[in-house]
Scaffold this motif. Structure first.
Motif, PDB file in Angstrom:
ATOM      1  N   LYS A   1       0.833  -1.206   0.000  1.00  0.00           N
ATOM      2  CA  LYS A   1       0.000   0.000   0.000  1.00  0.00           C
ATOM      3  C   LYS A   1       0.869   1.258   0.000  1.00  0.00           C
ATOM      4  CE  LYS A   1      -3.738   2.166   2.620  1.00  0.00           C
ATOM      5  NZ  LYS A   1      -4.571   2.084   3.820  1.00  0.00           N
ATOM      6  N   LEU A   2       1.907   1.272   0.824  1.00  0.00           N
ATOM      7  CA  LEU A   2       2.797   2.418   0.927  1.00  0.00           C
ATOM      8  C   LEU A   2       3.505   2.702  -0.402  1.00  0.00           C
ATOM      9  CD1 LEU A   2       4.239   4.544   2.753  1.00  0.00           C
ATOM     10  CD2 LEU A   2       5.982   2.795   3.114  1.00  0.00           C
ATOM     11  N   ILE A   3       4.042   1.660  -1.017  1.00  0.00           N
ATOM     12  CA  ILE A   3       4.774   1.850  -2.270  1.00  0.00           C
ATOM     13  C   ILE A   3       3.830   2.302  -3.377  1.00  0.00           C
ATOM     14  CG2 ILE A   3       6.136   0.704  -4.060  1.00  0.00           C
ATOM     15  CD1 ILE A   3       7.318  -1.053  -1.832  1.00  0.00           C
ATOM     16  N   VAL A   4       2.640   1.714  -3.438  1.00  0.00           N
ATOM     17  CA  VAL A   4       1.657   2.118  -4.450  1.00  0.00           C
ATOM     18  C   VAL A   4       1.306   3.599  -4.277  1.00  0.00           C
ATOM     19  CG1 VAL A   4      -0.753   1.822  -5.169  1.00  0.00           C
ATOM     20  CG2 VAL A   4       0.728  -0.174  -4.932  1.00  0.00           C
ATOM     21  N   GLN A   5       1.119   4.040  -3.042  1.00  0.00           N
ATOM     22  CA  GLN A   5       0.810   5.450  -2.788  1.00  0.00           C
ATOM     23  C   GLN A   5       1.942   6.361  -3.268  1.00  0.00           C
ATOM     24  OE1 GLN A   5       0.036   5.523   1.425  1.00  0.00           O
ATOM     25  NE2 GLN A   5      -2.119   5.009   1.186  1.00  0.00           N
ATOM     26  N   GLU A   6       3.176   5.967  -2.978  1.00  0.00           N
ATOM     27  CA  GLU A   6       4.329   6.777  -3.393  1.00  0.00           C
ATOM     28  C   GLU A   6       4.427   6.849  -4.914  1.00  0.00           C
ATOM     29  OE1 GLU A   6       6.523   8.733  -1.653  1.00  0.00           O
ATOM     30  OE2 GLU A   6       5.116   8.345  -0.029  1.00  0.00           O
ATOM     31  N   LEU A   7       4.213   5.721  -5.586  1.00  0.00           N
ATOM     32  CA  LEU A   7       4.277   5.704  -7.043  1.00  0.00           C
ATOM     33  C   LEU A   7       3.131   6.520  -7.656  1.00  0.00           C
ATOM     34  CD1 LEU A   7       5.317   2.001  -7.667  1.00  0.00           C
ATOM     35  CD2 LEU A   7       6.725   4.037  -8.003  1.00  0.00           C
ATOM     36  N   GLU A   8       1.969   6.498  -7.028  1.00  0.00           N
ATOM     37  CA  GLU A   8       0.842   7.309  -7.515  1.00  0.00           C
ATOM     38  C   GLU A   8       1.159   8.799  -7.414  1.00  0.00           C
ATOM     39  OE1 GLU A   8      -2.427   5.838  -5.133  1.00  0.00           O
ATOM     40  OE2 GLU A   8      -3.201   4.657  -6.810  1.00  0.00           O
ATOM     41  N   LYS A   9       1.802   9.207  -6.312  1.00  0.00           N
ATOM     42  CA  LYS A   9       2.173  10.620  -6.144  1.00  0.00           C
ATOM     43  C   LYS A   9       3.070  11.096  -7.277  1.00  0.00           C
ATOM     44  CE  LYS A   9       2.369  10.663  -1.114  1.00  0.00           C
ATOM     45  NZ  LYS A   9       3.301  10.798   0.008  1.00  0.00           N
ATOM     46  N   GLU A  10       3.957  10.221  -7.709  1.00  0.00           N
ATOM     47  CA  GLU A  10       4.929  10.567  -8.746  1.00  0.00           C
ATOM     48  C   GLU A  10       4.431  10.214 -10.150  1.00  0.00           C
ATOM     49  OE1 GLU A  10       7.781  12.187  -8.090  1.00  0.00           O
ATOM     50  OE2 GLU A  10       7.249  12.218  -5.967  1.00  0.00           O
ATOM     51  N   SER A  11       3.192   9.777 -10.255  1.00  0.00           N
ATOM     52  CA  SER A  11       2.605   9.343 -11.541  1.00  0.00           C
ATOM     53  C   SER A  11       3.454   8.255 -12.207  1.00  0.00           C
ATOM     54  CB  SER A  11       2.433  10.539 -12.486  1.00  0.00           C
ATOM     55  OG  SER A  11       1.583  11.491 -11.925  1.00  0.00           O
ATOM     56  N   GLN A  12       3.946   7.335 -11.397  1.00  0.00           N
ATOM     57  CA  GLN A  12       4.794   6.247 -11.896  1.00  0.00           C
ATOM     58  C   GLN A  12       4.140   4.879 -11.745  1.00  0.00           C
ATOM     59  OE1 GLN A  12       7.784   6.599 -13.469  1.00  0.00           O
ATOM     60  NE2 GLN A  12       7.341   8.781 -13.378  1.00  0.00           N
ATOM     61  N   LEU A  13       2.884   4.842 -11.328  1.00  0.00           N
ATOM     62  CA  LEU A  13       2.212   3.565 -11.113  1.00  0.00           C
ATOM     63  C   LEU A  13       1.614   3.076 -12.430  1.00  0.00           C
ATOM     64  CD1 LEU A  13       1.446   1.457  -8.994  1.00  0.00           C
ATOM     65  CD2 LEU A  13      -0.674   2.710  -8.638  1.00  0.00           C
TER      66      LEU A  13
ATOM     67  N   ASP B   1       1.376  -0.940 -15.026  1.00  0.00           N
ATOM     68  CA  ASP B   1       1.515  -2.400 -15.007  1.00  0.00           C
ATOM     69  C   ASP B   1       2.979  -2.837 -14.891  1.00  0.00           C
ATOM     70  OD1 ASP B   1      -1.208  -2.711 -15.175  1.00  0.00           O
ATOM     71  OD2 ASP B   1      -1.232  -2.990 -17.348  1.00  0.00           O
ATOM     72  N   ARG B   2       3.878  -2.063 -15.449  1.00  0.00           N
ATOM     73  CA  ARG B   2       5.304  -2.407 -15.412  1.00  0.00           C
ATOM     74  C   ARG B   2       5.868  -2.231 -14.006  1.00  0.00           C
ATOM     75  NH1 ARG B   2       9.438   1.029 -16.891  1.00  0.00           N
ATOM     76  NH2 ARG B   2       7.829   2.499 -17.493  1.00  0.00           N
ATOM     77  N   THR B   3       5.546  -1.118 -13.361  1.00  0.00           N
ATOM     78  CA  THR B   3       6.092  -0.881 -12.022  1.00  0.00           C
ATOM     79  C   THR B   3       5.409  -1.745 -10.968  1.00  0.00           C
ATOM     80  OG1 THR B   3       4.635   1.028 -11.682  1.00  0.00           O
ATOM     81  CG2 THR B   3       6.860   1.477 -12.504  1.00  0.00           C
ATOM     82  N   ILE B   4       4.166  -2.134 -11.219  1.00  0.00           N
ATOM     83  CA  ILE B   4       3.463  -2.965 -10.226  1.00  0.00           C
ATOM     84  C   ILE B   4       4.122  -4.340 -10.113  1.00  0.00           C
ATOM     85  CG2 ILE B   4       1.652  -4.109 -11.574  1.00  0.00           C
ATOM     86  CD1 ILE B   4       1.129  -2.294  -8.239  1.00  0.00           C
ATOM     87  N   LEU B   5       4.773  -4.804 -11.177  1.00  0.00           N
ATOM     88  CA  LEU B   5       5.511  -6.077 -11.108  1.00  0.00           C
ATOM     89  C   LEU B   5       6.648  -5.985 -10.099  1.00  0.00           C
ATOM     90  CD1 LEU B   5       5.725  -6.980 -14.904  1.00  0.00           C
ATOM     91  CD2 LEU B   5       4.296  -8.079 -13.172  1.00  0.00           C
ATOM     92  N   ILE B   6       7.335  -4.849 -10.091  1.00  0.00           N
ATOM     93  CA  ILE B   6       8.428  -4.645  -9.136  1.00  0.00           C
ATOM     94  C   ILE B   6       7.862  -4.526  -7.720  1.00  0.00           C
ATOM     95  CG2 ILE B   6      10.312  -3.104  -8.463  1.00  0.00           C
ATOM     96  CD1 ILE B   6      10.590  -2.415 -11.464  1.00  0.00           C
ATOM     97  N   VAL B   7       6.737  -3.842  -7.590  1.00  0.00           N
ATOM     98  CA  VAL B   7       6.095  -3.706  -6.276  1.00  0.00           C
ATOM     99  C   VAL B   7       5.695  -5.083  -5.747  1.00  0.00           C
ATOM    100  CG1 VAL B   7       4.138  -2.733  -5.017  1.00  0.00           C
ATOM    101  CG2 VAL B   7       5.274  -1.376  -6.772  1.00  0.00           C
ATOM    102  N   ASP B   8       5.159  -5.927  -6.622  1.00  0.00           N
ATOM    103  CA  ASP B   8       4.807  -7.293  -6.216  1.00  0.00           C
ATOM    104  C   ASP B   8       6.033  -8.039  -5.696  1.00  0.00           C
ATOM    105  OD1 ASP B   8       2.071  -7.188  -6.723  1.00  0.00           O
ATOM    106  OD2 ASP B   8       2.271  -7.956  -8.771  1.00  0.00           O
ATOM    107  N   ASN B   9       7.159  -7.896  -6.389  1.00  0.00           N
ATOM    108  CA  ASN B   9       8.382  -8.580  -5.955  1.00  0.00           C
ATOM    109  C   ASN B   9       8.878  -8.061  -4.612  1.00  0.00           C
ATOM    110  OD1 ASN B   9       8.519 -10.300  -8.162  1.00  0.00           O
ATOM    111  ND2 ASN B   9       9.721  -8.861  -9.365  1.00  0.00           N
ATOM    112  N   ILE B  10       8.833  -6.749  -4.426  1.00  0.00           N
ATOM    113  CA  ILE B  10       9.249  -6.166  -3.145  1.00  0.00           C
ATOM    114  C   ILE B  10       8.352  -6.694  -2.024  1.00  0.00           C
ATOM    115  CG2 ILE B  10       9.391  -4.021  -1.806  1.00  0.00           C
ATOM    116  CD1 ILE B  10      10.129  -2.595  -4.447  1.00  0.00           C
ATOM    117  N   THR B  11       7.064  -6.774  -2.308  1.00  0.00           N
ATOM    118  CA  THR B  11       6.097  -7.229  -1.310  1.00  0.00           C
ATOM    119  C   THR B  11       6.294  -8.705  -0.974  1.00  0.00           C
ATOM    120  OG1 THR B  11       4.542  -5.606  -2.199  1.00  0.00           O
ATOM    121  CG2 THR B  11       3.644  -7.283  -0.774  1.00  0.00           C
ATOM    122  N   LEU B  12       6.537  -9.513  -1.981  1.00  0.00           N
ATOM    123  CA  LEU B  12       6.817 -10.936  -1.729  1.00  0.00           C
ATOM    124  C   LEU B  12       8.081 -11.100  -0.893  1.00  0.00           C
ATOM    125  CD1 LEU B  12       5.930 -12.459  -5.207  1.00  0.00           C
ATOM    126  CD2 LEU B  12       4.807 -12.983  -3.037  1.00  0.00           C
ATOM    127  N   LEU B  13       9.098 -10.296  -1.190  1.00  0.00           N
ATOM    128  CA  LEU B  13      10.330 -10.342  -0.398  1.00  0.00           C
ATOM    129  C   LEU B  13      10.066  -9.925   1.051  1.00  0.00           C
ATOM    130  CD1 LEU B  13      12.833  -8.862  -2.992  1.00  0.00           C
ATOM    131  CD2 LEU B  13      12.910 -11.168  -2.026  1.00  0.00           C
TER     132      LEU B  13
END
Length: 117
Positions: A18-30, A32-44
């Protein structure tokens, strides 16, 4: 609206997502491509907390028996946590979510240094 994968069960991992998604939304960087990285960070993050639980249960060192030999050895979860943290840092840097990758901070420092001359 993006949601964590169903495999993500831990509260800490969901909070990180949730935190990373919010940060990426603020920067207009969210996207499908970046969500894959967010998924990996979250799994880790979820794996990291599973290793933390293992350390809480068995300790930093564990008694190892090999036949008649008995010795203490480092709990392998300790090393795995360190590797997970490093991998998370690399993925966060790729998303430009680390302090060192924050361009605004770098620009302010650069401008201030040159103004002094």
């Amino acid at each position: 609206m993006y949601k964590p994968k169903k495999i993500i069960k831990r509260k800490e991992a969901k909070a990180m997502f949730k935190l990373i998604v919010q940060e990426l939304e603020k920067e207009s960087q969210l996207n499908d491509r970046t969500i894959l990285i967010v998924d990996n960070i979250t799994l880790l993050e979820q794996l990291k907390h599973e290793h933390v639980d293992d350390i809480k249960e068995r300790g930093v060192v564990e008694l190892f028996k090999n036949g008649s030999q008995e010795m203490f050895r480092e709990n392998k979860s300790v090393d795995k946590i360190l590797k997970i943290v490093e991998q998370q840092r690399k993925l966060q840097a790729e998303l430009k979510l680390t302090p060192a990758s924050d361009k605004r901070v770098a620009e302010v420092v650069t401008v201030d240094e040159f103004e002094d001359f």
